[in-house]
Design a protein around this motif. Structure first.
Motif, PDB file in Angstrom:
ATOM      1  N   SER A 143       0.824  -1.213   0.000  1.00  0.00           N
ATOM      2  CA  SER A 143       0.000   0.000   0.000  1.00  0.00           C
ATOM      3  C   SER A 143       0.855   1.259   0.000  1.00  0.00           C
ATOM      4  O   SER A 143       0.494   2.270  -0.604  1.00  0.00           O
ATOM      5  N   ALA A 144       2.013   1.195   0.663  1.00  0.00           N
ATOM      6  CA  ALA A 144       2.888   2.365   0.709  1.00  0.00           C
ATOM      7  C   ALA A 144       3.397   2.724  -0.679  1.00  0.00           C
ATOM      8  O   ALA A 144       3.446   3.904  -1.059  1.00  0.00           O
ATOM      9  N   TRP A 145       3.756   1.717  -1.453  1.00  0.00           N
ATOM     10  CA  TRP A 145       4.235   1.993  -2.809  1.00  0.00           C
ATOM     11  C   TRP A 145       3.106   2.429  -3.736  1.00  0.00           C
ATOM     12  O   TRP A 145       3.308   3.249  -4.631  1.00  0.00           O
ATOM     13  N   LEU A 146       1.924   1.895  -3.526  1.00  0.00           N
ATOM     14  CA  LEU A 146       0.786   2.303  -4.353  1.00  0.00           C
ATOM     15  C   LEU A 146       0.427   3.765  -4.127  1.00  0.00           C
ATOM     16  O   LEU A 146       0.037   4.468  -5.059  1.00  0.00           O
ATOM     17  N   THR A 147       0.581   4.221  -2.899  1.00  0.00           N
ATOM     18  CA  THR A 147       0.196   5.590  -2.569  1.00  0.00           C
ATOM     19  C   THR A 147       1.359   6.572  -2.633  1.00  0.00           C
ATOM     20  O   THR A 147       1.167   7.776  -2.450  1.00  0.00           O
ATOM     21  N   GLY A 148       2.554   6.076  -2.903  1.00  0.00           N
ATOM     22  CA  GLY A 148       3.710   6.950  -2.999  1.00  0.00           C
ATOM     23  C   GLY A 148       4.252   7.415  -1.672  1.00  0.00           C
ATOM     24  O   GLY A 148       4.975   8.415  -1.602  1.00  0.00           O
ATOM     25  N   THR A 149       3.915   6.724  -0.588  1.00  0.00           N
ATOM     26  CA  THR A 149       4.392   7.116   0.744  1.00  0.00           C
ATOM     27  C   THR A 149       5.469   6.180   1.275  1.00  0.00           C
ATOM     28  O   THR A 149       5.927   6.354   2.407  1.00  0.00           O
ATOM     29  N   GLY A 150       5.841   5.193   0.479  1.00  0.00           N
ATOM     30  CA  GLY A 150       6.846   4.238   0.921  1.00  0.00           C
ATOM     31  C   GLY A 150       8.254   4.693   0.592  1.00  0.00           C
ATOM     32  O   GLY A 150       8.485   5.831   0.174  1.00  0.00           O
ATOM     33  N   PRO A 151       9.216   3.804   0.747  1.00  0.00           N
ATOM     34  CA  PRO A 151      10.616   4.144   0.492  1.00  0.00           C
ATOM     35  C   PRO A 151      10.895   4.246  -0.999  1.00  0.00           C
ATOM     36  O   PRO A 151      10.136   3.724  -1.829  1.00  0.00           O
ATOM     37  N   ASP A 152      11.985   4.880  -1.335  1.00  0.00           N
ATOM     38  CA  ASP A 152      12.402   4.940  -2.737  1.00  0.00           C
ATOM     39  C   ASP A 152      12.825   3.563  -3.226  1.00  0.00           C
ATOM     40  O   ASP A 152      12.562   3.182  -4.375  1.00  0.00           O
ATOM     41  N   ILE A 153      13.493   2.822  -2.351  1.00  0.00           N
ATOM     42  CA  ILE A 153      14.046   1.516  -2.691  1.00  0.00           C
ATOM     43  C   ILE A 153      13.704   0.544  -1.568  1.00  0.00           C
ATOM     44  O   ILE A 153      13.638   0.937  -0.400  1.00  0.00           O
ATOM     45  N   ALA A 154      13.481  -0.725  -1.921  1.00  0.00           N
ATOM     46  CA  ALA A 154      13.208  -1.714  -0.875  1.00  0.00           C
ATOM     47  C   ALA A 154      13.579  -3.111  -1.339  1.00  0.00           C
ATOM     48  O   ALA A 154      13.553  -3.421  -2.535  1.00  0.00           O
ATOM     49  N   ALA A 155      13.928  -3.914  -0.365  1.00  0.00           N
ATOM     50  CA  ALA A 155      13.955  -5.366  -0.554  1.00  0.00           C
ATOM     51  C   ALA A 155      12.588  -5.827  -0.053  1.00  0.00           C
ATOM     52  O   ALA A 155      12.363  -5.885   1.160  1.00  0.00           O
ATOM     53  N   PRO A 156      11.635  -6.100  -0.957  1.00  0.00           N
ATOM     54  CA  PRO A 156      10.249  -6.340  -0.537  1.00  0.00           C
ATOM     55  C   PRO A 156      10.053  -7.589   0.317  1.00  0.00           C
ATOM     56  O   PRO A 156       9.122  -7.655   1.105  1.00  0.00           O
ATOM     57  N   ALA A 157      10.925  -8.587   0.115  1.00  0.00           N
ATOM     58  CA  ALA A 157      10.806  -9.846   0.832  1.00  0.00           C
ATOM     59  C   ALA A 157      12.061 -10.665   0.551  1.00  0.00           C
ATOM     60  O   ALA A 157      12.792 -10.378  -0.397  1.00  0.00           O
ATOM     61  N   PRO A 158      12.303 -11.688   1.346  1.00  0.00           N
ATOM     62  CA  PRO A 158      13.430 -12.566   1.048  1.00  0.00           C
ATOM     63  C   PRO A 158      13.112 -13.557  -0.066  1.00  0.00           C
ATOM     64  O   PRO A 158      13.960 -14.362  -0.441  1.00  0.00           O
ATOM     65  N   ASP A 159      11.898 -13.507  -0.569  1.00  0.00           N
ATOM     66  CA  ASP A 159      11.441 -14.383  -1.645  1.00  0.00           C
ATOM     67  C   ASP A 159      11.515 -13.636  -2.973  1.00  0.00           C
ATOM     68  O   ASP A 159      10.804 -12.643  -3.169  1.00  0.00           O
ATOM     69  N   PRO A 160      12.359 -14.063  -3.911  1.00  0.00           N
ATOM     70  CA  PRO A 160      12.494 -13.325  -5.172  1.00  0.00           C
ATOM     71  C   PRO A 160      11.219 -13.283  -5.994  1.00  0.00           C
ATOM     72  O   PRO A 160      10.998 -12.343  -6.768  1.00  0.00           O
ATOM     73  N   ASN A 161      10.349 -14.283  -5.815  1.00  0.00           N
ATOM     74  CA  ASN A 161       9.121 -14.340  -6.602  1.00  0.00           C
ATOM     75  C   ASN A 161       8.138 -13.227  -6.270  1.00  0.00           C
ATOM     76  O   ASN A 161       7.205 -12.970  -7.020  1.00  0.00           O
ATOM     77  N   VAL A 162       8.348 -12.546  -5.133  1.00  0.00           N
ATOM     78  CA  VAL A 162       7.402 -11.522  -4.715  1.00  0.00           C
ATOM     79  C   VAL A 162       7.383 -10.335  -5.678  1.00  0.00           C
ATOM     80  O   VAL A 162       6.393  -9.594  -5.745  1.00  0.00           O
ATOM     81  N   PRO A 210      15.287  -9.675  -3.736  1.00  0.00           N
ATOM     82  CA  PRO A 210      15.271  -8.595  -4.727  1.00  0.00           C
ATOM     83  C   PRO A 210      15.457  -7.228  -4.093  1.00  0.00           C
ATOM     84  O   PRO A 210      15.067  -6.997  -2.945  1.00  0.00           O
ATOM     85  N   LEU A 211      16.025  -6.330  -4.840  1.00  0.00           N
ATOM     86  CA  LEU A 211      16.148  -4.931  -4.441  1.00  0.00           C
ATOM     87  C   LEU A 211      15.538  -4.121  -5.578  1.00  0.00           C
ATOM     88  O   LEU A 211      16.036  -4.155  -6.716  1.00  0.00           O
ATOM     89  N   ALA A 212      14.449  -3.425  -5.300  1.00  0.00           N
ATOM     90  CA  ALA A 212      13.673  -2.754  -6.338  1.00  0.00           C
ATOM     91  C   ALA A 212      13.408  -1.297  -5.982  1.00  0.00           C
ATOM     92  O   ALA A 212      13.542  -0.885  -4.822  1.00  0.00           O
ATOM     93  N   ILE A 213      13.009  -0.541  -6.986  1.00  0.00           N
ATOM     94  CA  ILE A 213      12.751   0.887  -6.832  1.00  0.00           C
ATOM     95  C   ILE A 213      11.259   1.163  -7.006  1.00  0.00           C
ATOM     96  O   ILE A 213      10.613   0.611  -7.903  1.00  0.00           O
ATOM     97  N   SER A 214      10.725   2.004  -6.160  1.00  0.00           N
ATOM     98  CA  SER A 214       9.313   2.380  -6.271  1.00  0.00           C
ATOM     99  C   SER A 214       9.054   3.089  -7.595  1.00  0.00           C
ATOM    100  O   SER A 214       9.826   3.949  -8.031  1.00  0.00           O
ATOM    101  N   ALA A 215       7.933   2.745  -8.220  1.00  0.00           N
ATOM    102  CA  ALA A 215       7.543   3.421  -9.460  1.00  0.00           C
ATOM    103  C   ALA A 215       7.232   4.894  -9.221  1.00  0.00           C
ATOM    104  O   ALA A 215       7.250   5.693 -10.162  1.00  0.00           O
ATOM    105  N   LYS A 216       6.976   5.250  -7.972  1.00  0.00           N
ATOM    106  CA  LYS A 216       6.622   6.627  -7.646  1.00  0.00           C
ATOM    107  C   LYS A 216       7.783   7.419  -7.037  1.00  0.00           C
ATOM    108  O   LYS A 216       7.578   8.538  -6.550  1.00  0.00           O
ATOM    109  N   THR A 217       8.973   6.881  -7.066  1.00  0.00           N
ATOM    110  CA  THR A 217      10.095   7.642  -6.533  1.00  0.00           C
ATOM    111  C   THR A 217      10.284   8.942  -7.313  1.00  0.00           C
ATOM    112  O   THR A 217      10.066   8.992  -8.527  1.00  0.00           O
ATOM    113  N   LYS A 218      10.687   9.978  -6.622  1.00  0.00           N
ATOM    114  CA  LYS A 218      10.968  11.251  -7.277  1.00  0.00           C
ATOM    115  C   LYS A 218      12.407  11.317  -7.794  1.00  0.00           C
ATOM    116  O   LYS A 218      12.794  12.294  -8.443  1.00  0.00           O
TER     117      LYS A 218
END
Length: 418
Positions: A82-101, A304-312
């Protein structure tokens, strides 16, 4: 043990709250550096290695400042979607220890396609990653994450218990592995510490060694095949009848049993070594025994280490991922944590090959397989299909009958119709 799998021995997680759970909306003054926030769940013995990456990056330049918050994996998995959907989450995250996530974040358009790929220190050098890693994070021809790490699983063994049992060295074949596990089970000590929940998976390795599979190339269950049944039955018998391992252990419980000197062997990753050594175990680390067909196989693990689609700050965020996965950074990380390098151009590094811990894990990189790679609903396949199946058969179940039931669950989850 890592994980879900997040059950590594080591540093205590820091639970972020309030303002600590914001990030994409962060900004910096025109005269100051760009601020990037990162969430990770790395709390094990490898945690200092990730912190050092951030510290070194910040010291290497003055235009970007990265702040990393470490939280329990379940906290990240609850809050990040929800944080990434609303643009209030981190710029970058390891979402889970499971790569399939990553697949679920791709579906919701929550992650940024990575375009800063290529050669050189300022680019993400995807051509230097282990091939399975790039493939795992690529959907519809676009790369959506980089590996935060890469680890293989090896066989830890207690030299003191081996010596007491009259066993000179670690097993090298499946037959020796099974015989040693039985012989080492005596006097309140287990031959092997196996976990079946909240852990990085061990049981698929036992299957792979004897020709079994969890799913096939069409993402359909393979548990019900005769090859898979035959691969599991000897281990199930050893657990049920010969009591080589307690049943129902979480990853943390399996680790604790080995750390206490109450189990002679355990399958685990490099993150576990510091904890075992600090517990005073006379520790040996060996490659997973050779499979029945003479081939080597083990499980490869990555987050995985990924970047939010809403990062500035997409440019700066990709710059940080390039630094994280760079050759010099990964060399330093491997030397400090015992993890094998995620880059193929470090496989022959003399310093890493000379390290007795790193060398064992690194030597298995070519033979490592990811668990349920890009299988639809892989997390649910594991949690609702495979884990209950293993728990059932190791208690009072029947491998053949329960495999049929588990197969139906798995096929429903993956959408398999064949």
């Amino acid at each position: 043990m890592k994980k879900k799998k997040s059950v590594a021995i080591g540093a205590i997680a820091l639970l972020a709250a309030g303002a600590g759970l914001t990030g994409c909306s962060s900004s910096s003054s025109s005269s100051g550096p760009v601020d990037l926030t990162v969430w990770t769940g790395f709390t094990g013995g490898d945690a200092p290695g990730y912190k050092q990456i951030v510290k070194d990056f910040n010291a290497s330049q003055s235009k970007v400042k990265v702040t990393m918050t470490v939280q329990p994996w379940d906290t990240i998995q609850q809050k990040l979607p929800s944080a990434w959907l609303t643009g209030t989450g981190p710029d970058i995250a390891a979402p889970a220890p499971d790569p399939n996530v990553i697949a679920q974040y791709v579906k919701t358009n929550s992650v940024l396609p990575l375009t800063a790929t290529g050669s050189g220190d300022t680019k993400i050098n995807t051509s230097k990653f282990a091939s399975a890693l790039t493939k795992e994070f690529t959907y519809n021809g676009k790369l959506y994450a980089v590996p935060a790490n890469y680890a293989t699983l090896s066989l830890y063994y207690n030299k003191k218990l081996f010596k007491a049992a009259g066993i000179a060295s670690a097993p090298t074949t499946v037959a020796e592995f099974q015989a040693d596990a039985k012989k080492l089970t005596t006097g309140g000590t287990y031959g092997l510490s196996l976990a079946d929940n909240n852990t990085i998976q061990m049981w698929p390795i036992l299957q792979w060694l004897s020709g079994g599979e969890v799913t096939d190339s069409k993402n359909c269950s393979a548990l019900q095949t005769q090859a898979s049944i035959d691969s599991l039955q000897p281990w199930v018998t050893l657990v049920k009848d010969d009591k080589i391992s307690p049943v129902g252990q979480s990853g943390a419980e399996a680790d604790s049993l080995f750390s206490a000197g109450k189990a002679a062997m355990e399958i685990n990753g490099p993150w576990a070594a510091p904890g075992y050594k600090s517990a005073g175990i006379d520790l040996g680390i060996a490659k997973i025994p050779v499979g029945d067909d003479g081939t080597n196989v083990t499980l490869g693990s990555t987050a995985p280490l990924a970047i939010s689609a809403k990062t500035k700050h997409p440019t700066e965020a990709q710059q940080f991922l390039a630094y994280w996965t760079s050759k010099s950074t990964q060399l330093k990380f491997s030397k400090s944590t015992g993890f094998p390098p995620l880059r193929t151009d470090l496989s022959d590094n003399a310093t890493l090959k000379a390290d007795p811990t790193v060398s064992v894990f690194a030597s298995q990189v070519p033979d490592a397989r990811l668990y349920l790679p890009q299988v639809p609903s892989a997390t649910q396949v594991d949690a609702n299909g495979y884990v209950p199946f293993i728990q059932k058969v190791t208690r009072d179940g029947d491998v053949s009958a329960d495999a049929t039931s588990a197969a139906a669950t798995i096929n429903q989850l993956t959408g398999c119709s064949s």
